[in-house]
Motif scaffolding. Structure first.
Motif, PDB file in Angstrom:
ATOM      1  N   LEU A  55      52.867 -24.459  60.681  1.00 15.20           N
ATOM      2  CA  LEU A  55      51.627 -24.846  61.358  1.00 15.20           C
ATOM      3  C   LEU A  55      50.918 -23.644  61.972  1.00 15.20           C
ATOM      4  N   ALA A  56      51.708 -22.698  62.493  1.00 15.13           N
ATOM      5  CA  ALA A  56      51.122 -21.553  63.194  1.00 15.13           C
ATOM      6  C   ALA A  56      50.293 -20.676  62.275  1.00 15.13           C
ATOM      7  N   VAL A  57      50.728 -20.523  61.024  1.00 11.22           N
ATOM      8  CA  VAL A  57      50.015 -19.634  60.101  1.00 11.22           C
ATOM      9  C   VAL A  57      48.594 -20.138  59.828  1.00 11.22           C
ATOM     10  N   PRO A  58      48.409 -21.383  59.367  1.00  8.47           N
ATOM     11  CA  PRO A  58      47.026 -21.835  59.155  1.00  8.47           C
ATOM     12  C   PRO A  58      46.232 -21.936  60.454  1.00  8.47           C
ATOM     13  N   ILE A  59      46.900 -22.307  61.564  1.00  9.71           N
ATOM     14  CA  ILE A  59      46.186 -22.395  62.841  1.00  9.71           C
ATOM     15  C   ILE A  59      45.657 -21.030  63.256  1.00  9.71           C
ATOM     16  N   ALA A  60      46.486 -19.972  63.086  1.00  4.67           N
ATOM     17  CA  ALA A  60      46.054 -18.616  63.432  1.00  4.67           C
ATOM     18  C   ALA A  60      44.805 -18.227  62.633  1.00  4.67           C
ATOM     19  N   GLN A  61      44.803 -18.583  61.350  1.00  2.00           N
ATOM     20  CA  GLN A  61      43.648 -18.272  60.512  1.00  2.00           C
ATOM     21  C   GLN A  61      42.427 -19.064  60.937  1.00  2.00           C
ATOM     22  N   LEU A  62      42.631 -20.350  61.218  1.00  3.81           N
ATOM     23  CA  LEU A  62      41.510 -21.207  61.616  1.00  3.81           C
ATOM     24  C   LEU A  62      40.955 -20.803  62.972  1.00  3.81           C
ATOM     25  N   VAL A  63      41.823 -20.377  63.906  1.00  2.00           N
ATOM     26  CA  VAL A  63      41.357 -19.938  65.222  1.00  2.00           C
ATOM     27  C   VAL A  63      40.447 -18.715  65.082  1.00  2.00           C
ATOM     28  N   HIS A  64      40.829 -17.785  64.206  1.00  2.00           N
ATOM     29  CA  HIS A  64      39.993 -16.590  64.024  1.00  2.00           C
ATOM     30  C   HIS A  64      38.658 -16.944  63.369  1.00  2.00           C
ATOM     31  N   ILE A  65      38.700 -17.839  62.389  1.00  2.00           N
ATOM     32  CA  ILE A  65      37.449 -18.250  61.736  1.00  2.00           C
ATOM     33  C   ILE A  65      36.556 -18.958  62.747  1.00  2.00           C
ATOM     34  N   ALA A 121      31.822  -3.603  59.013  1.00  2.00           N
ATOM     35  CA  ALA A 121      33.047  -3.032  58.433  1.00  2.00           C
ATOM     36  C   ALA A 121      34.251  -3.364  59.317  1.00  2.00           C
ATOM     37  N   ARG A 122      34.057  -3.279  60.624  1.00  2.00           N
ATOM     38  CA  ARG A 122      35.145  -3.653  61.549  1.00  2.00           C
ATOM     39  C   ARG A 122      35.467  -5.148  61.445  1.00  2.00           C
ATOM     40  N   ASN A 123      34.395  -5.949  61.288  1.00  2.00           N
ATOM     41  CA  ASN A 123      34.570  -7.397  61.163  1.00  2.00           C
ATOM     42  C   ASN A 123      35.437  -7.737  59.951  1.00  2.00           C
ATOM     43  N   LEU A 124      35.142  -7.108  58.803  1.00  2.00           N
ATOM     44  CA  LEU A 124      35.928  -7.348  57.593  1.00  2.00           C
ATOM     45  C   LEU A 124      37.354  -6.808  57.736  1.00  2.00           C
ATOM     46  N   THR A 125      37.476  -5.654  58.396  1.00  2.00           N
ATOM     47  CA  THR A 125      38.816  -5.058  58.599  1.00  2.00           C
ATOM     48  C   THR A 125      39.674  -5.954  59.476  1.00  2.00           C
ATOM     49  N   LEU A 126      39.067  -6.510  60.528  1.00  2.00           N
ATOM     50  CA  LEU A 126      39.820  -7.406  61.411  1.00  2.00           C
ATOM     51  C   LEU A 126      40.282  -8.655  60.656  1.00  2.00           C
ATOM     52  N   MET A 127      39.404  -9.255  59.826  1.00  2.00           N
ATOM     53  CA  MET A 127      39.803 -10.426  59.040  1.00  2.00           C
ATOM     54  C   MET A 127      40.933 -10.077  58.076  1.00  2.00           C
ATOM     55  N   LEU A 128      40.858  -8.921  57.450  1.00  2.00           N
ATOM     56  CA  LEU A 128      41.923  -8.506  56.534  1.00  2.00           C
ATOM     57  C   LEU A 128      43.246  -8.358  57.281  1.00  2.00           C
ATOM     58  N   MET A 129      43.200  -7.788  58.480  1.00  2.00           N
ATOM     59  CA  MET A 129      44.429  -7.632  59.260  1.00  2.00           C
ATOM     60  C   MET A 129      44.994  -8.988  59.688  1.00  2.00           C
ATOM     61  N   VAL A 130      44.115  -9.959  59.979  1.00  2.00           N
ATOM     62  CA  VAL A 130      44.580 -11.307  60.311  1.00  2.00           C
ATOM     63  C   VAL A 130      45.283 -11.924  59.100  1.00  2.00           C
ATOM     64  N   LEU A 131      44.717 -11.761  57.898  1.00  2.00           N
ATOM     65  CA  LEU A 131      45.340 -12.285  56.682  1.00  2.00           C
ATOM     66  C   LEU A 131      46.676 -11.583  56.412  1.00  2.00           C
TER      67      LEU A 131
END
Length: 902
Positions: free
Chosen positions: A841-851, A802-812
């Motif tokens: 560039l920063a927006v997709p990079i931030a998402q890719l770094v978290h993934i 649940a925390r994992n999904l919450t963290l991804m949602l907050m990143v999005l």
């Protein structure tokens, strides 16, 4: 003229002040140095005693000191406490992560600040060079730093006076002291004049002062003071004291810092009380929750983003000819509500220009152009013989030179003489040819007590005496005046009426006359024929009017403060649009009288006025202080030493780079390299861009922190476990969102920065628009994140997932929030997509770094995260997209509200 011939002209004590008044016990004007100069041995002894002739340089902090300063913030203190508690509780990964972040932030801030200070050091151009002295009865060239009290200097046209000196003899000496007094006209000197000990600088005609320029003539002088004992040194000592005022951004950031820090402690206290009342949380859980809360709310990325925003602004300003000496000053111009500008050399070109030619028969010619460049013309029938005769007189009764060299016009000599050469060029005359045609037989040099100069020239077999000087002097010498019908008896009443009319407009007026001479009477300046008058003025810079208009349109008030004559100051101010014809002009004597009645009287006198004349340096500082008491953020522009105290007192000091004195540059926060007042307007615009970007970054960070805070409170109210652990919150703030925070600082101008009035000095960073943004965006993000977290737990998923999904949602949420934060009021669709490629560039990079972190052993273990399916990611993206809709609706409402506002 030989040196020994000066001996008879030296009168001990008659040249004015004793050098002891400058702080030295030696020498006097009757010293042996007045005969043979100092001996080399004596000079070395005095150099050891008094030190080198150099103004003091302010000490610069070292890299270690700068690094240590990066930790002086309530935010940092809270994070340090959080790291210590994490280690005590065994949460080593969280503690290490916090410490690494703190060190990285400090390194970034140190590099940026150290770089800015090194650039500032490169701008220093202290009084250096060489000068000519007599030592051991021999003329020598020495470094100016080796000059000592008692040295005998040899000064000539073009020299920069290296120290304060007492004149012992001179020939036709004129000195430009505008950098000390603000007077645009050169001052004629007289070594034998009797001067009162308390006379103002502008009246000490038997002395020259360090930093002034010899515009004409030559002289011998005894050094009375060097380094900090000079007049320029006294001001330098004053302005190097600790500065009282602060840049606007520092004031606002400090208030913001304490507000957030106070809010964090209140939130932690409330959360702790709530958890204790629930009774279902252990002491360790409560501590970990409060650490997580502190980490989530603190905008850890702000120091880095703030430094980057200022550094970007510094580079952009440099492209607009604005050099930043102190990084924090980048935003200061954008915050200023009032500009106090010097006149000479800042709003004007500091070069006398003839504007009108008035002939005795009331024929008036207007003259265009400005400065020494002969661009411009004389409007009217320039074939008129009397106009040509006036120009001939101005060229021949003249000791100056004008030439075209190195791609620009250069001049040598008195600026009044140069103005006549420029006038002749505009009339199409060849100066060289004219001087060859009429050979000079004798020169009558200008002297203050005579108030005129002249020349006897041979034209074929006839000799002519040409003279120019003050109208009063010329009228007394003339019995006739030239008219279209020929010479007639002079009409003194008519000419005096012309003179008074021009004087009221603030012009400097020079009259010209001529007569034919015979050998026995060529030195008698009488029975002459009046040729006419010219009206001179130090013209405004062509870009100054538009620049001031743009300032006024942007809600920034502008005042002129000068040491010049009130009539001249007002004339320039009217031309610049600073005041109306009936507006008052306040002088230094008026301020002095008001001060005797108290500060309130002085403030009441200063408040409504926009033109100040005959102002001394200390009074200029007082005027700035008065406007600051009226809650203005004040910027002061200038180029002279007389401007330095006021620049130091102001929130922002702006020096002119080309003509600016060393003291002015050292005192200033910003330097305009092209001396163009319009560059200040570009700096104001970029300063507002910097502040707007800082606001955007702060709004982004605080809204993200508030969303986490709201998520935590809702979780505690619902009795749920902590929705994210401390290290996850730190990762969210500094890595996932950190790249976007910094990239947002690169946002370019929106184009309407100067369409709004400046922010009120009392306006905090947390004003209505930012608060609305934080509450709306933070509530949506935190509320939807809580719903997603609650539903995941209700569906039976482990708390870690649940925390994992919450963290991804907050990143999005952070990705979408960063894009929509590009403007506070404009729709994302109205902004150019590639205007800020760094953010794109920063927006997709931030998402890719978290993934990527989800799949990397070690990092995924520390963060307690794991990969999720594409379907889950799509669902979370759909939820996060609702934030975009909400923020676009808020901006639409704000635009309607702004249009409806009066």
């Amino acid at each position: 003229m030989t040196f020994n011939s000066l001996k008879e002209g030296i009168k001990p004590g008659s040249a004015g002040q004793n050098p002891e008044s400058s702080g030295y016990a030696e020498p006097s004007s009757a010293d042996q140095s007045a005969v043979a100069g100092l001996t080399q041995k004596k000079a070395e002894e005095r150099l050891e005693k008094y030190g080198i002739n150099r103004l003091p340089e302010p000490p610069m902090p070292g890299s270690v000191q700068i690094f240590a300063r990066q930790f002086l913030s309530p935010f940092i203190y809270i994070l340090v406490i959080a790291a210590i508690v994490s280690f005590i509780l065994g949460q080593n990964p969280s503690g290490i992560f916090i410490i690494v972040v703190l060190i990285l932030n400090a390194i970034i801030g140190t590099v940026q600040e150290y770089s800015a200070q090194r650039s500032a050091a490169a701008l220093r151009n202290m009084v250096k060079g060489v000068t000519h002295v007599i030592r051991d009865s021999i003329a020598r060239t020495i470094d100016v730093e080796e000059i000592v009290p008692g040295d005998l200097l040899l000064l000539s046209s073009g020299d920069k006076v290296p120290a304060d000196v007492l004149l012992i003899n001179c020939h036709n000496l004129a000195v430009d002291e505008s950098m000390l007094t603000g007077e645009s006209l050169a001052v004629s000197k007289n070594p034998w004049a009797k001067v009162a000990e308390d006379a103002p600088l502008s009246e000490r005609v038997n002395q020259c002062f360090a930093g002034s320029i010899i515009t004409h003539g030559r002289a011998q002088a005894i050094v009375t003071a060097t380094a900090t004992h000079t007049e320029i040194g006294r001001i330098a000592r004053h302005v190097t004291k600790e500065r009282v005022s602060e840049p606007p951004l520092m004031i606002r950031i400090r208030a913001f810092t304490y507000q957030v820090a106070g809010g964090i402690f209140i939130a932690i206290f409330m959360l702790t009380i709530m958890m204790l009342l629930k009774g279902s949380y252990t002491t360790e859980a409560i501590i970990l929750m409060t650490i997580g809360l502190a980490v989530s709310v603190i905008p850890e990325g702000l120091p880095a983003a703030l430094t980057v925003a200022l550094a970007i602004g510094m580079r952009r300003m440099a492209k607009n000819n604005v050099i930043i000496r102190k990084l924090i000053a980048v935003e200061s111009l954008g915050s200023c509500t009032f500009i106090c500008s010097d006149k000479t050399g800042t709003l004007t070109v500091n070069e006398l220009t003839i504007r009108q030619v008035v002939l005795p028969d009331n024929k008036v010619f207007q003259v265009t152009g400005e400065g020494i460049a002969p661009g411009g013309e004389i409007c009217g029938n320039t074939e008129q013989q009397h106009l040509q005769q006036l120009c001939i007189a101005g060229v021949l009764a003249n000791e100056s030179h004008l030439s075209y060299a190195g791609g620009e016009w250069v001049s040598d000599g008195d600026i009044v003489d140069v103005a006549f050469l420029v006038l002749a060029k505009k009339l199409g005359m060849s100066i060289t040819q004219l001087r060859q045609q009429q050979t000079q037989l004798e020169l009558i040099p200008y002297e203050p007590e005579k108030a005129y100069s002249g020349s006897v020239n041979l034209d074929g077999d006839r000799a002519w005496l040409y003279a120019k000087g003050s109208p009063e002097k010329m009228l007394g010498m003339c019995s006739q005046m030239e008219t279209l019908s020929g010479p007639v008896d002079i009409d003194r009443a008519l000419i005096e009426e012309q003179f008074e009319s021009l004087a009221k407009q603030g012009y400097r007026i020079i009259a010209l006359a001529k007569r034919e001479v015979i050998e026995k009477s060529h030195r008698r300046l009488e029975q002459m024929s009046f040729l006419g008058m010219v009206a001179m003025i130090d013209p405004v810079r062509k870009e100054a009017f538009d620049a001031i208009t743009r300032c006024q349109d942007g809600g920034i008030e502008v005042a002129m403060i000068t040491g010049d004559h009130p009539a001249t100051a007002k004339s320039i101010a009217i031309e610049l649009g600073l005041c109306e014809q009936d507006a008052p002009v306040v002088t230094g004597s008026m301020i002095h009288l008001a001060n005797a009645k108290g500060q309130k009287f002085a403030d009441d006198l200063i408040r409504p006025v926009r033109v100040f004349a005959r102002i001394e340096p200390q009074q200029k500082e007082q005027i700035v202080d008065s406007f600051m008491r009226q809650e203005h953020f004040v910027a002061v522009t200038g180029d002279g030493v007389n401007d330095a105290p006021a620049m130091r007192q102001a929130n922002t000091g702006i020096a002119m780079g080309k003509r600016g004195t060393d003291v002015a540059k050292e005192t200033a926060d910003l330097i305009i390299t092209d001396d163009n007042f319009a560059s200040i307007v570009s700096g104001i615009e970029q300063g507002r861009v910097v502040y707007n970007n800082i606001r955007k970054v702060i709004a982004l960070l605080v809204a993200t922190g508030f969303s986490a805070l709201w998520l935590f409170f809702l979780s505690v109210i619902a009795g749920l476990p902590m929705p994210m652990i401390a290290v996850q919150l730190l990762w969210l703030n500094l890595v996932a969102n950190g790249l976007q925070d910094v990239a947002l600082a690169f946002e370019p101008k929106e184009g309407n920065e100067l369409s709004f009035k400046p922010r009120k000095p009392s306006e905090p960073i947390f004003e209505r628009l930012i608060i609305e943004h934080i509450l709306i965006s933070g509530t949506v993000m935190g509320g939807l994140a809580f719903v997603n977290y609650y539903l995941a737990l209700e569906a039976g998923q482990p708390v870690e997932q649940a925390r994992n999904l919450t963290l991804m949602l907050m990143v999005l949420f952070g990705n979408i929030h960063a894009l929509n934060s590009r403007s506070e009021t404009l729709s994302l669709f109205s902004l150019s997509f590639f205007a800020n490629p760094f953010l794109m560039l920063a927006v997709p990079i931030a998402q890719l770094v978290h993934i990527a972190a989800m799949y990397m052993p070690g990092i995924s273990d520390v963060l307690a995260i794991q990969p999720i399916s594409v379907a889950q990611w799509g669902q979370l993206l759909l939820i996060a997209s609702s934030l975009f809709v909400v923020e676009e609706l808020h901006k639409w409402w704000r635009r309607r509200h702004l249009r409806a506002s009066p």
